[in-house]
Design a protein around this motif. Structure first.
Motif, short mmCIF file in Angstrom:
data_model
loop_
_atom_site.label_atom_id
_atom_site.label_comp_id
_atom_site.label_asym_id
_atom_site.label_seq_id
_atom_site.Cartn_x
_atom_site.Cartn_y
_atom_site.Cartn_z
N THR A 78 0.91 -1.18 -0.09
CA THR A 78 -0.02 0.12 0.09
C THR A 78 0.80 1.39 -0.18
O THR A 78 0.47 2.24 -0.69
N GLN A 79 2.15 1.13 0.73
CA GLN A 79 2.94 2.41 0.65
C GLN A 79 3.48 2.43 -0.91
O GLN A 79 3.70 3.68 -1.41
N GLN A 80 3.87 1.29 -1.47
CA GLN A 80 4.38 1.67 -2.83
C GLN A 80 3.37 2.28 -3.69
O GLN A 80 3.55 3.09 -4.48
N VAL A 81 2.16 1.72 -3.66
CA VAL A 81 0.86 2.46 -4.46
C VAL A 81 0.89 3.83 -4.02
O VAL A 81 0.59 4.57 -4.95
N SER A 82 0.70 4.08 -2.63
CA SER A 82 0.30 5.43 -2.34
C SER A 82 1.50 6.14 -2.88
O SER A 82 1.10 7.48 -3.26
N ASN A 83 2.69 5.97 -2.77
CA ASN A 83 3.62 6.75 -3.53
C ASN A 83 3.56 7.06 -4.91
O ASN A 83 3.96 8.45 -5.37
N GLU A 84 3.15 6.29 -5.66
CA GLU A 84 2.89 6.36 -6.82
C GLU A 84 1.95 7.36 -7.44
O GLU A 84 1.85 8.31 -8.27
N LEU A 85 0.83 6.99 -6.53
CA LEU A 85 -0.48 7.90 -6.83
C LEU A 85 -0.05 9.18 -6.69
O LEU A 85 -0.74 10.17 -7.37
N GLN A 86 0.67 9.64 -5.39
CA GLN A 86 0.78 11.01 -4.98
C GLN A 86 1.58 11.59 -6.24
O GLN A 86 1.59 12.92 -6.43
N LYS A 87 2.58 10.77 -6.85
CA LYS A 87 3.29 11.51 -8.03
C LYS A 87 2.34 12.01 -9.24
O LYS A 87 2.89 12.99 -9.80
N LEU A 88 1.14 11.43 -9.42
CA LEU A 88 0.17 11.94 -10.15
C LEU A 88 -0.23 13.41 -9.97
O LEU A 88 -0.70 14.24 -11.01
N SER A 89 -0.23 14.12 -8.56
CA SER A 89 -0.40 15.35 -8.31
C SER A 89 -1.74 15.66 -8.71
O SER A 89 -2.28 16.69 -9.43
N VAL A 90 -2.83 14.77 -8.40
CA VAL A 90 -4.14 14.60 -8.74
C VAL A 90 -4.89 14.80 -7.33
O VAL A 90 -4.59 13.81 -6.62
N SER A 91 -5.98 15.79 -7.11
CA SER A 91 -6.49 15.85 -6.05
C SER A 91 -7.84 14.62 -5.78
O SER A 91 -8.10 14.20 -6.67
N HIS A 92 -8.16 14.29 -4.72
CA HIS A 92 -8.90 13.49 -4.31
C HIS A 92 -8.60 12.08 -4.94
O HIS A 92 -9.43 11.34 -5.62
N LEU A 93 -7.37 11.82 -4.66
CA LEU A 93 -7.04 10.48 -5.13
C LEU A 93 -6.01 9.94 -4.17
O LEU A 93 -4.98 10.44 -3.63
N ARG A 94 -6.64 9.02 -3.37
CA ARG A 94 -6.13 8.42 -1.97
C ARG A 94 -6.31 7.14 -1.73
O ARG A 94 -7.21 6.52 -1.94
N LEU A 95 -5.21 6.11 -1.34
CA LEU A 95 -5.45 4.80 -0.93
C LEU A 95 -5.87 4.85 0.59
O LEU A 95 -5.11 5.28 1.24
N LEU A 96 -6.76 4.24 0.78
CA LEU A 96 -7.16 4.12 2.24
C LEU A 96 -7.06 2.65 2.74
O LEU A 96 -7.54 1.82 2.04
N ASP A 97 -6.11 2.55 4.02
CA ASP A 97 -6.54 1.17 4.52
C ASP A 97 -7.32 1.30 5.74
O ASP A 97 -8.07 2.22 5.77
N PRO A 98 -7.69 -0.02 6.41
CA PRO A 98 -8.87 0.01 7.33
C PRO A 98 -8.63 0.95 8.55
O PRO A 98 -9.51 1.50 8.78
N VAL A 99 -7.40 1.29 8.87
CA VAL A 99 -7.28 2.42 10.00
C VAL A 99 -7.63 3.52 9.51
O VAL A 99 -8.44 4.33 10.20
N GLU A 100 -6.87 4.20 8.22
CA GLU A 100 -7.10 5.64 7.95
C GLU A 100 -8.62 5.43 7.27
O GLU A 100 -9.38 6.71 7.46
N GLY A 101 -9.19 4.43 6.84
CA GLY A 101 -10.60 4.48 6.26
C GLY A 101 -11.53 4.79 7.35
O GLY A 101 -12.45 5.69 7.23
N GLU A 102 -11.14 4.06 8.43
CA GLU A 102 -12.22 4.04 9.53
C GLU A 102 -12.07 5.74 10.31
O GLU A 102 -13.14 6.24 10.46
N ARG A 103 -10.93 6.25 10.15
CA ARG A 103 -10.85 7.63 10.92
C ARG A 103 -11.60 8.44 9.91
O ARG A 103 -12.24 9.46 10.53
#
Length: 347
Positions: A78-103
């Protein structure tokens, strides 16, 4: 665009997950998860051609990376994927795991943990003749029409209003509607948004007003309206009453999403002066989608949003009318400098 009812992402999707970040997964399972992320993004993004080449390249690179070792932990993937998605510099693009999703979804569904009970995002104070209205979020229930009206009632003696939206990360667009309507007046265009189904449409459906946040149906009503009308023009109510007092809005580079939108509406209509520094420029509408690992979800940009005059804010931001360099990096002198400008304008 919305998902079938049985596939909706809710708080339960995260809290019911039995998966742990330390779980070990095979290369095949890692690749399957990576592919599910990018397939979901391809299917749901507001414009299939938007950064398509970059997305395809990232997918291939991630799949190649997965082959470099025999096993992975879920957290590593998930960290590998999140790092790549962040490089796209697109808002409202985010990978959620169970902890972050619950919060996050505890806020959206108004079920915070006891130790995380959010404070109202609205406050009011007087500084001489200046009434300061602080708005820290556009997320319901952090902001409601009732709380906004109560805060405004504390500023009835003010001769000038300063709305401070610094560090406001956004929320619901319709929350913007009832904050801005007494500044720009009735029957005014607020913004236009469209999903991929609306890309070829020439004329938008016109919606006037906002949703009743008192019954916690705001998000559902906005989603249902978007399902019915893939291209919408939002307008203020015909019965909106203008507050004749001079208005100023204090913005910074942490003002994003619905806060970007608020600043853009003010900028286009020119009925208040923007002070501070350029906003974040993170203005695409998003929705959450389940991934193939229970408790994991992808927030994808499903809607393009433009200002009343048709300006694109995503990746650009909204510049101030009067720049205050002290507002950069959360500067402690930002508000005081803004008050000096407001005071000088009234003399």
């Amino acid at each position: 665009m919305s998902q079938p009812e049985e596939e909706n992402v809710s708080l339960d999707w995260f809290t019911s997950s039995q998966l742990e970040p330390t779980d070990t997964v095979s290369v095949l399972e890692a690749k399957t998860f990576i592919s599910s992320v990018y397939q979901t993004l391809d299917e749901e993004i507001f414009d299939p051609a938007f950064k398509e080449e970059e997305r395809d390249q990232q997918l291939q690179e991630l799949l190649n990376t997965a082959d470099t070792q025999a096993n992975w932990s879920r957290a590593e993937i998930t960290q590998q994927v999140s790092n790549e998605l962040q490089k796209l510099s697109v808002s409202h693009l985010r990978l959620l795991d169970p902890v972050e999703g619950e919060r996050l979804f505890r806020i959206f569904e108004q079920e915070p943990l006891p130790e995380e009970t959010p404070e109202p995002a609205i406050a009011a104070e007087m500084r001489g003749d200046i009434g300061i209205l602080r708005v820290e979020s556009f997320i319901v229930p952090l902001i409601t029409k009732a709380e906004l009206d109560r805060a405004k009632a504390q500023l009835t003696q003010a001769k000038v209003i300063l709305i401070d939206v610094r560090r406001n990360g956004g929320g619901y667009g319709s929350s913007v509607s009832y904050l801005v309507e007494d500044i720009i007046g009735p029957n005014k265009v607020l913004w236009r948004d469209r999903t991929r189904e609306g890309l070829q449409m020439q004329e938008p459906y016109v919606f006037q007003g906002y949703f009743d946040d008192a019954v916690n149906l705001k998000a559902k009503a906005e989603i249902e309206l978007g399902e019915q009308h893939p291209y919408i023009e939002w307008q203020t109510r015909s019965e909106a009453q203008i507050d004749p007092r001079p208005h100023f809005v204090l913005i910074d580079d942490q003002c994003g999403s619905a806060c970007d939108l608020f600043a853009a509406v003010i900028k286009d209509h020119g009925t208040a002066q923007l002070l501070g520094i350029r906003t974040m420029g993170a203005l695409l509408g998003g929705d959450a989608f389940r991934l193939n690992w229970p408790g994991y979800a992808l927030i994808a940009p499903t809607m393009q949003v433009v200002s009343p005059k048709g300006h694109t804010i995503e990746g650009v931001g909204v510049p101030p009318d009067i720049e205050i360099p002290e507002c950069a990096n959360g500067g402690s002198q930002c508000l005081e400098k803004a008050l000096e400008i407001v005071n000088a304008a009234g003399q």
